[in-house]
Design a protein around this motif. Sequence first.
Motif, mmCIF file in Angstrom:
data_model
loop_
_atom_site.group_PDB
_atom_site.id
_atom_site.type_symbol
_atom_site.label_atom_id
_atom_site.label_comp_id
_atom_site.label_asym_id
_atom_site.label_seq_id
_atom_site.Cartn_x
_atom_site.Cartn_y
_atom_site.Cartn_z
ATOM 1 N N LEU A 162 0.833 -1.196 0.000
ATOM 2 C CA LEU A 162 0.000 0.000 0.000
ATOM 3 C C LEU A 162 0.869 1.248 0.000
ATOM 4 C CD1 LEU A 162 -2.801 1.376 0.284
ATOM 5 C CD2 LEU A 162 -2.462 1.221 2.755
ATOM 6 N N PHE A 163 1.851 1.286 0.892
ATOM 7 C CA PHE A 163 2.748 2.442 0.938
ATOM 8 C C PHE A 163 3.508 2.622 -0.366
ATOM 9 C CE2 PHE A 163 2.868 2.262 5.770
ATOM 10 C CZ PHE A 163 2.161 3.447 5.919
ATOM 11 N N ARG A 164 4.036 1.541 -0.910
ATOM 12 C CA ARG A 164 4.787 1.644 -2.173
ATOM 13 C C ARG A 164 3.891 2.156 -3.301
ATOM 14 N NH1 ARG A 164 9.583 -0.376 -1.086
ATOM 15 N NH2 ARG A 164 9.735 -2.068 0.397
ATOM 16 N N GLY A 165 2.665 1.666 -3.339
ATOM 17 C CA GLY A 165 1.722 2.129 -4.354
ATOM 18 C C GLY A 165 1.408 3.610 -4.216
ATOM 19 N N LEU A 166 1.253 4.062 -2.974
ATOM 20 C CA LEU A 166 0.982 5.483 -2.737
ATOM 21 C C LEU A 166 2.165 6.342 -3.167
ATOM 22 C CD1 LEU A 166 -0.749 5.310 0.755
ATOM 23 C CD2 LEU A 166 -1.829 5.899 -1.419
ATOM 24 N N VAL A 167 3.373 5.913 -2.809
ATOM 25 C CA VAL A 167 4.566 6.665 -3.182
ATOM 26 C C VAL A 167 4.702 6.714 -4.697
ATOM 27 C CG1 VAL A 167 7.096 6.680 -3.132
ATOM 28 C CG2 VAL A 167 5.804 6.258 -1.025
ATOM 29 N N MET A 168 4.519 5.592 -5.356
ATOM 30 C CA MET A 168 4.661 5.567 -6.811
ATOM 31 C C MET A 168 3.590 6.419 -7.491
ATOM 32 S SD MET A 168 7.432 4.037 -6.946
ATOM 33 C CE MET A 168 7.678 4.022 -8.696
ATOM 34 N N SER A 169 2.374 6.411 -6.973
ATOM 35 C CA SER A 169 1.308 7.259 -7.527
ATOM 36 C C SER A 169 1.651 8.733 -7.362
ATOM 37 C CB SER A 169 -0.024 6.964 -6.836
ATOM 38 O OG SER A 169 -0.489 5.694 -7.190
ATOM 39 N N LEU A 170 2.175 9.075 -6.195
ATOM 40 C CA LEU A 170 2.571 10.458 -5.949
ATOM 41 C C LEU A 170 3.687 10.871 -6.903
ATOM 42 C CD1 LEU A 170 2.453 13.066 -4.299
ATOM 43 C CD2 LEU A 170 4.056 12.019 -2.706
ATOM 44 N N LEU A 171 4.694 10.028 -7.044
ATOM 45 C CA LEU A 171 5.801 10.339 -7.956
ATOM 46 C C LEU A 171 5.317 10.501 -9.386
ATOM 47 C CD1 LEU A 171 8.580 7.993 -6.538
ATOM 48 C CD2 LEU A 171 8.465 10.494 -6.355
ATOM 49 N N LYS A 172 4.424 9.619 -9.793
ATOM 50 C CA LYS A 172 3.891 9.693 -11.153
ATOM 51 C C LYS A 172 3.114 10.996 -11.358
ATOM 52 C CE LYS A 172 1.393 7.010 -14.579
ATOM 53 N NZ LYS A 172 0.695 5.762 -14.863
ATOM 54 N N SER A 173 2.381 11.404 -10.314
ATOM 55 C CA SER A 173 1.575 12.621 -10.439
ATOM 56 C C SER A 173 2.421 13.877 -10.591
ATOM 57 C CB SER A 173 0.633 12.771 -9.241
ATOM 58 O OG SER A 173 1.346 13.173 -8.088
ATOM 59 N N VAL A 174 3.680 13.807 -10.166
ATOM 60 C CA VAL A 174 4.576 14.960 -10.326
ATOM 61 C C VAL A 174 5.589 14.738 -11.443
ATOM 62 C CG1 VAL A 174 4.273 15.766 -7.956
ATOM 63 C CG2 VAL A 174 6.155 14.200 -8.492
ATOM 64 N N GLY A 175 5.326 13.736 -12.288
ATOM 65 C CA GLY A 175 6.152 13.501 -13.452
ATOM 66 C C GLY A 175 7.429 12.730 -13.194
ATOM 67 N N MET A 176 7.502 12.036 -12.088
ATOM 68 C CA MET A 176 8.707 11.272 -11.751
ATOM 69 C C MET A 176 8.407 9.782 -11.736
ATOM 70 S SD MET A 176 10.356 13.566 -8.700
ATOM 71 C CE MET A 176 11.744 12.455 -8.560
ATOM 72 N N ASP A 177 7.856 9.280 -12.819
ATOM 73 C CA ASP A 177 7.482 7.868 -12.842
ATOM 74 C C ASP A 177 8.544 6.986 -13.486
ATOM 75 O OD1 ASP A 177 6.948 9.044 -15.281
ATOM 76 O OD2 ASP A 177 5.158 7.857 -15.669
ATOM 77 N N GLY A 178 9.695 7.553 -13.800
ATOM 78 C CA GLY A 178 10.788 6.779 -14.384
ATOM 79 C C GLY A 178 11.666 6.187 -13.292
ATOM 80 N N ASP A 179 12.861 5.842 -13.678
ATOM 81 C CA ASP A 179 13.812 5.284 -12.723
ATOM 82 C C ASP A 179 14.235 6.338 -11.710
ATOM 83 O OD1 ASP A 179 13.875 2.757 -13.888
ATOM 84 O OD2 ASP A 179 15.449 3.328 -15.303
ATOM 85 N N LEU A 180 14.267 5.924 -10.457
ATOM 86 C CA LEU A 180 14.706 6.812 -9.388
ATOM 87 C C LEU A 180 16.171 6.537 -9.075
ATOM 88 C CD1 LEU A 180 11.695 6.460 -6.928
ATOM 89 C CD2 LEU A 180 12.196 8.393 -8.411
ATOM 90 N N PRO A 181 16.890 7.543 -8.601
ATOM 91 C CA PRO A 181 18.268 7.308 -8.176
ATOM 92 C C PRO A 181 18.303 6.263 -7.057
ATOM 93 C CG PRO A 181 17.763 9.658 -8.218
ATOM 94 C CD PRO A 181 16.482 8.925 -8.446
ATOM 95 N N ALA A 182 19.376 5.517 -6.995
ATOM 96 C CA ALA A 182 19.512 4.450 -5.994
ATOM 97 C C ALA A 182 19.303 4.969 -4.579
ATOM 98 C CB ALA A 182 20.872 3.779 -6.125
ATOM 99 N N GLU A 183 19.805 6.172 -4.295
ATOM 100 C CA GLU A 183 19.650 6.742 -2.956
ATOM 101 C C GLU A 183 18.183 6.980 -2.619
ATOM 102 O OE1 GLU A 183 21.533 8.569 -5.348
ATOM 103 O OE2 GLU A 183 23.380 7.507 -4.849
ATOM 104 N N ALA A 184 17.422 7.429 -3.608
ATOM 105 C CA ALA A 184 15.998 7.686 -3.392
ATOM 106 C C ALA A 184 15.247 6.384 -3.148
ATOM 107 C CB ALA A 184 15.409 8.429 -4.583
ATOM 108 N N VAL A 185 15.583 5.357 -3.901
ATOM 109 C CA VAL A 185 14.945 4.049 -3.716
ATOM 110 C C VAL A 185 15.287 3.499 -2.333
ATOM 111 C CG1 VAL A 185 14.886 1.653 -4.519
ATOM 112 C CG2 VAL A 185 14.880 3.531 -6.180
ATOM 113 N N GLU A 186 16.540 3.644 -1.942
ATOM 114 C CA GLU A 186 16.971 3.175 -0.625
ATOM 115 C C GLU A 186 16.227 3.910 0.485
ATOM 116 O OE1 GLU A 186 21.049 3.243 2.019
ATOM 117 O OE2 GLU A 186 21.239 2.951 -0.146
ATOM 118 N N GLN A 187 16.082 5.219 0.355
ATOM 119 C CA GLN A 187 15.361 6.001 1.365
ATOM 120 C C GLN A 187 13.890 5.631 1.393
ATOM 121 O OE1 GLN A 187 16.773 8.192 3.678
ATOM 122 N NE2 GLN A 187 14.749 7.947 4.573
#
Length: 103
Positions: A38-63
Amino acid sequence: LQAAKGNAEEIAKLQREAFDFIDNDKSGSIERAEIEGLFRGLVMSLLKSVGMDGDLPAEAVEQMNKDVAEKTEQIMQALDADADGKITFEEFVKGAAVLENMQ
């Protein structure tokens, strides 16, 4: 749930709908993986809504993974009263106030 405050029947209905939404496998309990999903889906939806639905930097994924794990653990600690790794509907209802106040 705040909008339905005072109407016990409406609150119970909303709690059941929320529980069923999170309980993806319809097992009758919510497991850690379902909360994380659920949390991952919410984060990915939020990122997509701001145009960041591509690959994230490793540091961002880790955080993101760290934050999801922490929030999931907070929820499990708050709601899994018998510490069996599953949140029953009864535990979910009893912990609804805790979730409302969680930041």
